[in-house]
Design a protein around this motif. Structure first.
Motif, short mmCIF file in Angstrom:
data_model
loop_
_atom_site.label_atom_id
_atom_site.label_comp_id
_atom_site.label_asym_id
_atom_site.label_seq_id
_atom_site.Cartn_x
_atom_site.Cartn_y
_atom_site.Cartn_z
N GLN A 195 0.82 -1.22 0.00
CA GLN A 195 0.00 0.00 0.00
C GLN A 195 0.85 1.26 0.00
OE1 GLN A 195 -0.66 -2.61 2.43
NE2 GLN A 195 -1.83 -3.41 0.72
N GLY A 196 2.17 1.09 -0.03
CA GLY A 196 3.06 2.24 -0.06
C GLY A 196 3.34 2.85 1.30
N GLN A 197 3.05 2.10 2.38
CA GLN A 197 3.32 2.60 3.73
C GLN A 197 4.69 2.12 4.18
OE1 GLN A 197 -0.11 0.84 5.66
NE2 GLN A 197 -0.91 2.89 6.04
N ILE A 198 5.40 3.01 4.86
CA ILE A 198 6.72 2.68 5.39
C ILE A 198 6.54 1.77 6.60
CG2 ILE A 198 8.80 3.63 6.46
CD1 ILE A 198 8.20 6.25 4.85
N VAL A 199 7.23 0.62 6.57
CA VAL A 199 7.12 -0.33 7.68
C VAL A 199 8.44 -0.52 8.41
CG1 VAL A 199 5.16 -1.57 6.68
CG2 VAL A 199 7.47 -2.34 6.16
N LEU A 200 9.56 -0.06 7.82
CA LEU A 200 10.86 -0.22 8.46
C LEU A 200 11.81 0.83 7.92
CD1 LEU A 200 12.80 -3.44 9.10
CD2 LEU A 200 13.86 -1.76 7.62
N VAL A 201 12.62 1.40 8.79
CA VAL A 201 13.70 2.31 8.39
C VAL A 201 14.90 2.01 9.27
CG1 VAL A 201 12.14 4.15 7.63
CG2 VAL A 201 13.04 4.20 9.95
N ASN A 202 16.09 2.41 8.81
CA ASN A 202 17.28 2.23 9.63
C ASN A 202 17.80 3.58 10.14
OD1 ASN A 202 18.45 3.30 7.31
ND2 ASN A 202 20.00 1.70 7.10
N ALA A 203 18.87 3.51 10.92
CA ALA A 203 19.45 4.73 11.51
C ALA A 203 19.91 5.71 10.44
CB ALA A 203 20.61 4.36 12.44
N GLN A 204 20.46 5.20 9.33
CA GLN A 204 20.94 6.08 8.27
C GLN A 204 19.77 6.85 7.64
OE1 GLN A 204 23.98 6.89 7.72
NE2 GLN A 204 23.66 8.14 5.91
N LEU B 123 19.76 10.83 7.31
CA LEU B 123 19.69 11.44 5.99
C LEU B 123 18.45 12.31 5.81
CD1 LEU B 123 21.04 11.61 3.19
CD2 LEU B 123 19.75 9.57 2.56
N PHE B 124 17.31 11.85 6.33
CA PHE B 124 16.05 12.57 6.10
C PHE B 124 15.64 13.49 7.24
CE2 PHE B 124 15.77 9.22 2.96
CZ PHE B 124 15.20 9.86 1.87
N GLY B 125 16.22 13.29 8.44
CA GLY B 125 15.89 14.18 9.56
C GLY B 125 14.63 13.80 10.33
N TYR B 126 14.06 12.65 10.03
CA TYR B 126 12.89 12.15 10.76
C TYR B 126 13.32 11.09 11.76
CZ TYR B 126 9.70 13.95 7.10
OH TYR B 126 8.98 14.73 6.23
N THR B 127 12.52 10.87 12.79
CA THR B 127 12.73 9.71 13.66
C THR B 127 11.95 8.54 13.06
OG1 THR B 127 10.78 10.12 15.04
CG2 THR B 127 12.86 11.19 15.70
N ARG B 128 12.26 7.35 13.51
CA ARG B 128 11.52 6.16 13.04
C ARG B 128 10.04 6.31 13.31
NH1 ARG B 128 15.56 1.55 13.09
NH2 ARG B 128 17.38 2.74 13.67
N ASP B 129 9.70 6.77 14.52
CA ASP B 129 8.29 6.89 14.88
C ASP B 129 7.55 7.85 13.96
OD1 ASP B 129 8.65 5.10 16.94
OD2 ASP B 129 8.86 6.64 18.49
N GLU B 130 8.24 8.85 13.45
CA GLU B 130 7.60 9.80 12.53
C GLU B 130 7.38 9.18 11.14
OE1 GLU B 130 9.03 14.23 13.69
OE2 GLU B 130 10.65 12.86 13.10
N LEU B 131 8.18 8.18 10.77
CA LEU B 131 8.08 7.60 9.44
C LEU B 131 7.25 6.33 9.36
CD1 LEU B 131 11.71 8.15 8.07
CD2 LEU B 131 9.61 9.30 7.36
N ILE B 132 7.34 5.47 10.37
CA ILE B 132 6.63 4.19 10.32
C ILE B 132 5.13 4.44 10.19
CG2 ILE B 132 6.12 2.02 11.53
CD1 ILE B 132 9.07 2.30 10.58
N GLY B 133 4.52 3.80 9.18
CA GLY B 133 3.09 3.95 8.93
C GLY B 133 2.74 5.07 7.98
N GLN B 134 3.71 5.91 7.66
CA GLN B 134 3.47 7.04 6.74
C GLN B 134 3.62 6.57 5.29
OE1 GLN B 134 2.39 10.08 7.71
NE2 GLN B 134 2.31 9.03 9.69
N PRO B 135 2.99 7.28 4.36
CA PRO B 135 3.18 6.92 2.95
C PRO B 135 4.61 7.24 2.51
CG PRO B 135 1.83 8.90 3.15
CD PRO B 135 2.06 8.39 4.54
N LEU B 136 5.13 6.43 1.62
CA LEU B 136 6.48 6.64 1.11
C LEU B 136 6.62 8.03 0.50
CD1 LEU B 136 9.30 5.58 0.53
CD2 LEU B 136 8.41 4.64 -1.61
N GLU B 137 5.53 8.57 -0.02
CA GLU B 137 5.57 9.89 -0.66
C GLU B 137 5.99 10.99 0.31
OE1 GLU B 137 3.98 7.17 -3.26
OE2 GLU B 137 3.09 7.60 -1.32
N THR B 138 6.00 10.72 1.61
CA THR B 138 6.51 11.67 2.60
C THR B 138 7.95 12.06 2.26
OG1 THR B 138 5.12 10.67 4.31
CG2 THR B 138 6.99 11.98 5.08
N LEU B 139 8.69 11.13 1.63
CA LEU B 139 10.11 11.35 1.32
C LEU B 139 10.32 11.80 -0.12
CD1 LEU B 139 11.52 8.18 3.13
CD2 LEU B 139 11.16 10.49 4.06
#
Length: 190
Positions: free
Chosen positions: A74-83, A87-103
């Motif tokens: 569905q295009g939702q972010i389910v995992l990110v790493n420390a890099q 690189l993007f300036g977000y925390t994991r909690d801010e990205l997990i569950g968000q649409p990939l288009e956030t980036l």
């Protein structure tokens, strides 16, 4: 599963030799005719090897020098790493569950879901946007040049896409500078 059954997804134990083992356990109480619990029946499955494989995957993703983003169908972010966080300036909690288009920069968001759908139609490992310049968007709103590699991962929950993202801003700047130097040298030698 009956409502009397108790499922414990993961249980960490230490065996007689002092080794850590992981079990997946199902327990069910047995009742007497008058409704009193008399005993418990249970079964356990050793999931130690699966847990070790999951830990190796987690460590490999975390240690990657590239930003790693995993996306579901569905295009939702389910995992990110420390890099990715760096690189993007977000925390994991801010990205997990968000649409990939956030980036993805705003000007490119309208076409991105169609590209994603196309990838899921015929998923295979490949670079994204070969021959074109790709841009990503940081939390602060700044854009930067990236190279992106896409890798499908099939699981019981469906296909996921593991995306490796590399900031190539400095490389492009260096390439442009070298090109200018070559052009100046060519001009001087004429």
């Amino acid at each position: 599963s009956t409502k009397q059954e108790r499922f414990i997804p993961e249980e960490r134990i230490t065996d007689a030799k002092g080794r850590v083992r992981w079990l997946q356990t199902v327990k069910r109480p047995l009742f007497t005719d008058d409704g009193q619990a008399s005993q418990v029946l249970g079964s356990a499955t050793d999931i130690t090897e699966r847990k070790r494989a999951e830990e190796k995957f987690r460590l490999a993703v975390e240690a990657s020098p590239n930003a790693i983003v995993m996306v579901n169908g569905q295009g939702q972010i389910v995992l990110v790493n420390a890099q990715t966080e760096k690189l993007f300036g977000y925390t994991r909690d801010e990205l997990i569950g968000q649409p990939l288009e956030t980036l993805v920069p705003e000007r490119l968001r309208a076409v991105h879901p169609a590209h994603r759908k196309g990838f899921f139609t015929a998923p295979r490992a490949r670079p994204m946007g070969a021959g074109t310049e790709l841009f990503a968007l940081r939390k602060d709103g700044s854009e930067f040049l990236v190279e992106i590699g896409l890798n499908p991962i099939e699981s019981a929950d469906g296909v996921f896409v593991l995306t490796a993202i590399v900031d190539i801003t400095e490389r492009k700047r260096t390439e442009s500078e070298l090109q200018r130097n070559r052009e100046e040298l060519t001009h001087i030698t004429r």
